[in-house]
Write a protein that holds these residues in place. Structure first.
Motif, PDB file in Angstrom:
ATOM      1  N   GLY A   1       0.887  -1.212   0.025  1.00 57.21           N
ATOM      2  CA  GLY A   1      -0.185  -0.020  -0.022  1.00 57.21           C
ATOM      3  C   GLY A   1       0.747   1.342  -0.024  1.00 57.21           C
TER       4      GLY A   1
ATOM      5  N   ASP B   1      -3.290   2.400  -0.938  1.00 57.43           N
ATOM      6  CA  ASP B   1      -4.072   2.593   0.168  1.00 57.43           C
ATOM      7  C   ASP B   1      -5.513   3.095  -0.352  1.00 57.43           C
TER       8      ASP B   1
ATOM      9  N   THR C   1      -8.035   0.213  -1.639  1.00 60.01           N
ATOM     10  CA  THR C   1      -8.392  -1.048  -0.759  1.00 60.01           C
ATOM     11  C   THR C   1     -10.005  -0.979  -0.516  1.00 60.01           C
TER      12      THR C   1
END
Length: 283
Positions: free
Chosen positions: A23, A52, A55
């Motif tokens: 991430g 990130d 997600t």
């Protein structure tokens, strides 16, 4: 020796042979240009996309985030889904699969996990895998000090009379690779499920090419593919395009997408491969 202090994914891949995303976000100074593309025949998701911001959270899982690499979409591959799970220590699920008719395959890239499958406990680390039959009772928990990262492939099972697929738990290094005929072992396949057992309607393999090895013709076939690069780099021929890929990249190929590749070196090129098999075409 390469210095991986600023690249934890590369450092872990160098140690284990399995690249997993961690991430984060690129700096504002980075250029936007990347290799991501979606076409009528294939999709390429480069590793730099797995940040990130993309997600998702799955309601059946705790202390877990997920990168969904593939889902059935119109015009694309439709038989499977593929997700990378990142499970924090102590996280996991007591009832992961919400659809009883769906089978699954787990492949661990990083961390330690305890899988309880039909009442039996199994310890899974990097390279560990498990096939979970439809309607099986199972749970999964991250038991190490660091997050666990793994692939979860899912497919709606197509039953075959008098044949039910059995659960399989193992480690890829314990499976003898099968060399492709005529390649002197430079192109080989580690088959995680028994290819002779027609109870299975999906296969998940690890394909390895030594530097310079090739798929020397454009494969064109009915099987769909999910292809995640575990290690190394290559140039892939997809439909009419040449595409560079490296560890951490993901390819989704619809049925009949022409495909071939050259392994670029300097080390082996290895990828985790899904395909649907062993069933009549449904009309």
């Amino acid at each position: 020796m390469a210095d991986h202090r600023d690249d934890p994914e590369a450092a872990t891949a160098a140690a284990t042979g399995y690249y997993a995303p961690h991430g984060g976000h690129p700096p504002q100074t980075d250029l936007l240009t990347d290799r991501a593309r979606v076409t009528e025949a294939y999709t390429v998701i480069p590793r730099g996309v797995l940040r990130d911001i993309v997600t998702t959270v799955l309601p059946e899982w705790r202390e877990t985030r997920a990168w969904v690499l593939h889902r059935p979409v119109a015009g694309g591959a439709v038989t499977f889904s593929q997700t990378i799970l990142e499970i924090a220590p102590g996280g996991g699920s007591d009832a992961p699969e919400p659809q009883s008719e769906v089978e699954g395959m787990l492949f661990v890239m990083e961390g330690e996990l305890t899988l309880t499958l039909d009442g039996e406990e199994h310890q899974l680390g990097p390279g560990g895998y498990a096939f979970v039959p439809p309607a099986a009772a199972w749970r999964l928990q991250a038991t190490g000090a660091q997050p666990a990262r793994l692939h979860w492939l899912r497919k709606r099972h197509q039953p075959l009379a008098d044949r039910r697929p059995r659960a399989v738990v193992g480690h890829e290094q314990d499976v003898e690779p099968s060399p492709m005929p005529g390649t002197e072992g430079r192109w080989r396949t580690t088959r995680l499920l028994d290819p002779a057992d027609l109870a299975y309607d999906m296969h998940v393999n690890i394909v390895t090419f030594e530097p310079g090895a090739t798929i020397p013709f454009a494969e064109t076939h009915e099987m769909e593919h999910g292809l995640y690069v575990l290690q190394g780099k290559a140039v892939y021929r997809l439909n009419e395009d040449w595409v560079e890929v490296q560890e951490g990249d993901y390819l989704s190929l619809r049925a009949f997408c022409p495909q071939a590749c050259y392994a670029g070196g300097p080390g082996p090129f290895r990828y985790l491969l899904y395909k649907d098999v062993n069933r009549q075409v449904v009309l």
